[in-house]
Design an enzyme around this catalytic site. Structure first.
Site, short mmCIF file in Angstrom:
data_model
loop_
_atom_site.label_atom_id
_atom_site.label_comp_id
_atom_site.label_asym_id
_atom_site.label_seq_id
_atom_site.Cartn_x
_atom_site.Cartn_y
_atom_site.Cartn_z
N ASP A 183 -1.67 -1.30 6.09
CA ASP A 183 -2.75 -0.04 6.93
C ASP A 183 -4.15 -0.67 7.71
O ASP A 183 -4.08 -0.45 9.05
CB ASP A 183 -1.36 0.84 7.60
CG ASP A 183 -2.32 2.19 6.72
OD1 ASP A 183 -2.94 1.96 5.72
OD2 ASP A 183 -2.92 3.49 7.53
N ASP A 229 -0.32 5.19 0.48
CA ASP A 229 -0.34 5.87 1.70
C ASP A 229 -0.60 5.72 3.35
O ASP A 229 -1.56 4.74 3.78
CB ASP A 229 -1.64 6.38 1.53
CG ASP A 229 -2.12 8.25 -0.18
OD1 ASP A 229 -1.03 8.23 -0.04
OD2 ASP A 229 -2.66 7.71 -0.42
N ASP A 242 0.53 -1.46 0.10
CA ASP A 242 0.33 -0.24 0.11
C ASP A 242 0.82 1.37 0.41
O ASP A 242 2.19 0.85 0.44
CB ASP A 242 -0.73 0.46 1.23
CG ASP A 242 -1.29 1.48 1.27
OD1 ASP A 242 -2.03 1.85 0.59
OD2 ASP A 242 -1.59 1.98 2.43
#
Ligand SMILES: [Mg+2]
Length: 279
Positions: free
Chosen positions: A219, A14, A12
């Site tokens: 996240d 961001d 990922d």
């Protein structure tokens, strides 16, 4: 433990490879360099658009395939694999596998959904570049690239209590669409997610390299399908210092990175390189 499989890293952007607030990846760069020096592919797998992802690829010198808009499309540099890719279309220097629902259909679905809801929906298509920039902490140029969406609408639900949010999200599913949640926004999607895109690339990497060992780093909830599609799922800490419980609770074999965002990325990738390739 050494493995004979070719290591492939999916990540990922961001809040994972990039800092949630500053969008800087500097803390993760040494481990990225260590991986690329060993010819280990690092595949960006993000809710970001093509335009946004291309900027980050240039910035770090990335040359591997990547996944945009929460699995909306898989981009493979032309001639990256020594074989053609089924169901791909040529777009510039890339072979592209499109998985997502076209953006105009998502925007239209959002418009219909919000007609009778007791709260305000705000999608990126409703917001000016200035508003997206202010809301997401981006420059105007970055906000412009973030608005170039093709398969995924980022949106927020304004001024609603959790019960109303639950109703909104249920309506999305009743309409035959899906939603997920990143660090800042909800995302409206058709029948695609990061996991489906990762499995397509897993098949291509397997065909090219034989046995593979896959790592995924994320996240938040929109990373769950990616993390379920890899051998070694890793969750980094969110900006508040905690791991996202809605994600780690659903991954029995998850590794918890010891740092927030790119710092956790650096530590986890270093550890996996040491275990798997003795780096
Ligand atoms: Mg994220």
């Amino acid at each position: 433990m050494r493995s004979s499989g070719k290591l492939i890293i999916y990540t990922d952007l961001d809040g994972t490879f990039l800092d949630h607030e500053t969008y800087s990846c500097s803390a993760a760069l040494p481990a990225l360099r260590a991986a690329t020096a060993r010819a280990i592919p690092v595949v960006f797998c993000s809710s970001k658009t093509l335009a946004e992802t291309e900027v980050i690829r240039k910035q770090v010198g990335a040359r591997d395939p990547f996944i945009v808009e929460n699995g909306g499309a898989v981009y493979v540099p032309r001639n990256y694999f020594p074989f053609g890719i089924r169901r791909s279309v040529q777009r510039g220097d890339f072979e592209v596998v499109e998985l997502g629902t076209p953006y105009p259909r998502l925007v239209e679905a959002l418009r219909r959904l919000r007609e009778d809801l007791p709260c305000r929906f705000l999608g990126f298509h409703d917001m000016t570049e200035e508003e997206v920039a202010a809301d997401a902490g981006l420059t105007l140029a970055e906000a412009q690239r973030a608005k170039e969406r093709e398969y995924d609408e980022a949106f927020k639900i304004v001024g609603a209590d959790p019960a109303v949010v639950g109703v909104v999200l249920a309506r999305i599913e009743e309409a035959g669409l899906r939603y997920t949640r990143g660090g800042r926004y909800y995302h409206l999607l058709g029948d695609h997610d990061k996991g489906r895109a990762v499995r397509i690339l897993n098949d291509l990497f397997r065909r090219a390299h034989g046995s593979i060992v896959t790592v995924g780093l994320g996240d938040t909830l929109n990373d769950l399908p990616m993390l379920e599609a890899v051998d070694l799922p890793v969750v980094v800490k969110k900006a508040d210092g905690d791991h996202d419980r809605s994600v780690i609770g659903r991954l029995p074999q998850v590794r918890l990175a010891p740092g927030v965002g790119p710092r956790g990325w650096e530590a986890a990738v270093r550890e996996i390189l040491a275990e798997r390739v003795g780096a």
